[in-house]
Motif scaffolding. Structure first.
Motif, PDB file in Angstrom:
ATOM      1  N   ALA A  39       0.821  -1.204   0.000  1.00  0.00           N
ATOM      2  CA  ALA A  39       0.000   0.000   0.000  1.00  0.00           C
ATOM      3  C   ALA A  39       0.858   1.259   0.000  1.00  0.00           C
ATOM      4  CB  ALA A  39      -0.930   0.011   1.210  1.00  0.00           C
ATOM      5  N   ALA A  40       2.185   1.101   0.137  1.00  0.00           N
ATOM      6  CA  ALA A  40       3.101   2.240   0.171  1.00  0.00           C
ATOM      7  C   ALA A  40       3.790   2.402  -1.178  1.00  0.00           C
ATOM      8  CB  ALA A  40       4.141   2.044   1.270  1.00  0.00           C
ATOM      9  N   GLU A  41       4.237   3.638  -1.452  1.00  0.00           N
ATOM     10  CA  GLU A  41       4.885   3.946  -2.729  1.00  0.00           C
ATOM     11  C   GLU A  41       6.100   4.845  -2.511  1.00  0.00           C
ATOM     12  OE1 GLU A  41       2.001   4.699  -6.143  1.00  0.00           O
ATOM     13  OE2 GLU A  41       0.841   5.347  -4.399  1.00  0.00           O
ATOM     14  N   ASP A  42       6.940   4.927  -3.531  1.00  0.00           N
ATOM     15  CA  ASP A  42       8.018   5.899  -3.593  1.00  0.00           C
ATOM     16  C   ASP A  42       7.504   7.090  -4.403  1.00  0.00           C
ATOM     17  OD1 ASP A  42      10.390   7.053  -5.362  1.00  0.00           O
ATOM     18  OD2 ASP A  42      11.261   6.289  -3.502  1.00  0.00           O
ATOM     19  N   PRO A  43       7.326   8.267  -3.804  1.00  0.00           N
ATOM     20  CA  PRO A  43       6.707   9.401  -4.506  1.00  0.00           C
ATOM     21  C   PRO A  43       7.428   9.803  -5.786  1.00  0.00           C
ATOM     22  CG  PRO A  43       6.850   9.831  -2.150  1.00  0.00           C
ATOM     23  CD  PRO A  43       7.668   8.597  -2.397  1.00  0.00           C
ATOM     24  N   GLN A  44       8.754   9.778  -5.768  1.00  0.00           N
ATOM     25  CA  GLN A  44       9.527  10.190  -6.943  1.00  0.00           C
ATOM     26  C   GLN A  44       9.304   9.241  -8.113  1.00  0.00           C
ATOM     27  OE1 GLN A  44      11.568  12.978  -7.205  1.00  0.00           O
ATOM     28  NE2 GLN A  44      11.823  12.463  -9.372  1.00  0.00           N
ATOM     29  N   LEU A  45       9.411   7.954  -7.841  1.00  0.00           N
ATOM     30  CA  LEU A  45       9.223   6.955  -8.896  1.00  0.00           C
ATOM     31  C   LEU A  45       7.790   6.985  -9.411  1.00  0.00           C
ATOM     32  CD1 LEU A  45      10.347   4.647 -10.572  1.00  0.00           C
ATOM     33  CD2 LEU A  45       9.879   3.101  -8.655  1.00  0.00           C
ATOM     34  N   ARG A  46       6.834   7.118  -8.508  1.00  0.00           N
ATOM     35  CA  ARG A  46       5.431   7.184  -8.919  1.00  0.00           C
ATOM     36  C   ARG A  46       5.182   8.392  -9.821  1.00  0.00           C
ATOM     37  NH1 ARG A  46      -0.052   6.177  -7.289  1.00  0.00           N
ATOM     38  NH2 ARG A  46      -1.255   7.314  -8.838  1.00  0.00           N
ATOM     39  N   ALA A  47       5.743   9.548  -9.460  1.00  0.00           N
ATOM     40  CA  ALA A  47       5.548  10.757 -10.257  1.00  0.00           C
ATOM     41  C   ALA A  47       6.152  10.614 -11.645  1.00  0.00           C
ATOM     42  CB  ALA A  47       6.147  11.961  -9.536  1.00  0.00           C
ATOM     43  N   GLU A  48       7.327  10.013 -11.718  1.00  0.00           N
ATOM     44  CA  GLU A  48       7.975   9.817 -13.023  1.00  0.00           C
ATOM     45  C   GLU A  48       7.173   8.845 -13.890  1.00  0.00           C
ATOM     46  OE1 GLU A  48      10.237  11.157 -14.631  1.00  0.00           O
ATOM     47  OE2 GLU A  48      11.309  12.376 -13.183  1.00  0.00           O
ATOM     48  N   PHE A  49       6.698   7.781 -13.266  1.00  0.00           N
ATOM     49  CA  PHE A  49       5.936   6.794 -14.030  1.00  0.00           C
ATOM     50  C   PHE A  49       4.605   7.378 -14.495  1.00  0.00           C
ATOM     51  CE2 PHE A  49       3.879   2.346 -14.043  1.00  0.00           C
ATOM     52  CZ  PHE A  49       4.264   2.135 -15.357  1.00  0.00           C
ATOM     53  N   ASP A  50       3.958   8.156 -13.634  1.00  0.00           N
ATOM     54  CA  ASP A  50       2.725   8.833 -14.030  1.00  0.00           C
ATOM     55  C   ASP A  50       2.962   9.728 -15.248  1.00  0.00           C
ATOM     56  OD1 ASP A  50       0.637   7.964 -12.360  1.00  0.00           O
ATOM     57  OD2 ASP A  50       1.273   9.266 -10.727  1.00  0.00           O
ATOM     58  N   ARG A  51       4.061  10.485 -15.222  1.00  0.00           N
ATOM     59  CA  ARG A  51       4.364  11.379 -16.345  1.00  0.00           C
ATOM     60  C   ARG A  51       4.566  10.600 -17.634  1.00  0.00           C
ATOM     61  NH1 ARG A  51       8.465  12.054 -19.063  1.00  0.00           N
ATOM     62  NH2 ARG A  51       9.810  10.951 -17.593  1.00  0.00           N
ATOM     63  N   MET A  52       5.344   9.524 -17.556  1.00  0.00           N
ATOM     64  CA  MET A  52       5.594   8.709 -18.738  1.00  0.00           C
ATOM     65  C   MET A  52       4.312   8.088 -19.274  1.00  0.00           C
ATOM     66  SD  MET A  52       6.744   4.961 -19.135  1.00  0.00           S
ATOM     67  CE  MET A  52       5.804   4.427 -20.554  1.00  0.00           C
ATOM     68  N   ARG A  53       3.459   7.606 -18.376  1.00  0.00           N
ATOM     69  CA  ARG A  53       2.200   6.983 -18.795  1.00  0.00           C
ATOM     70  C   ARG A  53       1.286   8.002 -19.485  1.00  0.00           C
ATOM     71  NH1 ARG A  53       0.658   2.124 -16.252  1.00  0.00           N
ATOM     72  NH2 ARG A  53      -1.513   2.790 -16.333  1.00  0.00           N
ATOM     73  N   GLU A  54       1.230   9.195 -18.949  1.00  0.00           N
ATOM     74  CA  GLU A  54       0.393  10.225 -19.560  1.00  0.00           C
ATOM     75  C   GLU A  54       0.876  10.559 -20.961  1.00  0.00           C
ATOM     76  OE1 GLU A  54      -1.289  14.740 -18.649  1.00  0.00           O
ATOM     77  OE2 GLU A  54       0.170  13.801 -17.300  1.00  0.00           O
TER      78      GLU A  54
END
Length: 269
Positions: A35-50
């Motif tokens: 249920a936990a995440e790494d904010p930096q990695l999540r933000a980068e992956f979100d950007r790439m997915r978009e």
């Protein structure tokens, strides 16, 4: 290890010389705190997915567990009731939802005597067992696939890794009936184990996993489901193990590698 780091480690294991398809059979990913995440990695992956047109991670995660709805629901029974009231509309507004969603199956599995609320039933069972002197350690199952599901030659599930889809259907192979190559469920079954320290662990079995389109969101949704079950059963959330018959990094590997290597734009800014 959280969801972000586990997903990254799994991708790095697939993206190696000598594996041009970037795939593997019978992959096992173990996540200590899903249920936990790494904010930096999540933000980068979100950007790439978009940029590449993939559905948001939250959309994928919500097909397994509707976190926002759960946050405003008083009890598990209330969550199930509210989701069931929304369910017909969810199935109408997106063609990918036509035969159901994963959490729809959790909230109302098509049993022989009518719909079965697996969420509250499982929570009650775990709570009762955990309160006893000798709780059963492996007696907590949750089904997703069903033998009478209709085969669909759809590209919206993990097997097709469709883009921009809010949810996908959950049909299961029926021997002698379904002979297509796509359209079966990705997630087939979830099993939960309660250890002697009142810690609840989970194992999820997937037929296939596309690592870019679905895996991260699936890990996160399952992690939130596990945390919710543990909270309401009054035990502690443990680890999540995800087994995929076939896992593959699909799409543009050049777009994904900066995310995996920590060289994304957000980190450099």
């Amino acid at each position: 290890m959280n969801t972000s780091l586990a997903w990254k480690a799994a991708c790095l294991e697939l993206d190696v010389p000598g594996n041009p398809k970037r795939d593997a059979f019978h992959t096992v990913v173990r996540i200590k705190d899903a249920a936990a995440e790494d904010p930096q990695l999540r933000a980068e992956f979100d950007r790439m997915r978009e940029e590449k047109g993939y559905a948001p991670i939250e959309t994928v995660a919500n097909t397994l567990f509707p976190a926002q709805l759960a946050a405003v629901s008083r009890t598990p029974a209330d969550l199930v009731r509210r989701y069931q009231e929304m369910y017909p509309r969810l199935r109408r507004i997106d063609r990918a939802n036509a035969t159901g969603t994963y959490f729809g199956r959790i909230a109302a599995y098509p049993g022989t005597d009518g719909p079965v609320d697996q969420l509250t039933t499982l929570i009650d069972r775990i709570r009762r067992q955990a309160a006893g002197k000798g709780p059963m350690s492996a007696a907590y199952e949750m089904d997703i696939a069903h033998p009478e599901d209709t085969d669909q030659d759809s590209a919206d599930g993990d097997d097709g890794a469709g883009l921009g889809t809010s949810a996908w259907s959950t049909s299961v192979h029926a021997a002698g009936k379904d002979n297509g190559f796509r359209g079966f469920p990705c997630l087939s079954h979830c099993s939960f184990q309660l250890d002697r320290d009142r810690v609840l662990h989970a194992v999820a079995l997937y037929r296939s996993h596309y690592m870019v389109a679905r895996a991260y969101g699936n890990y996160l949704g399952l992690g939130r489901l596990l945390a919710y079950l543990a909270q309401h059963a009054e035990v502690h959330p443990g680890s999540l193990t995800v087994i995929a018959g076939h896992a593959q990094i699909e799409g543009d590997i050049k777009a994904l590698r900066p995310v995996l290597q920590g060289q994304g734009r957000l980190q450099l800014a």
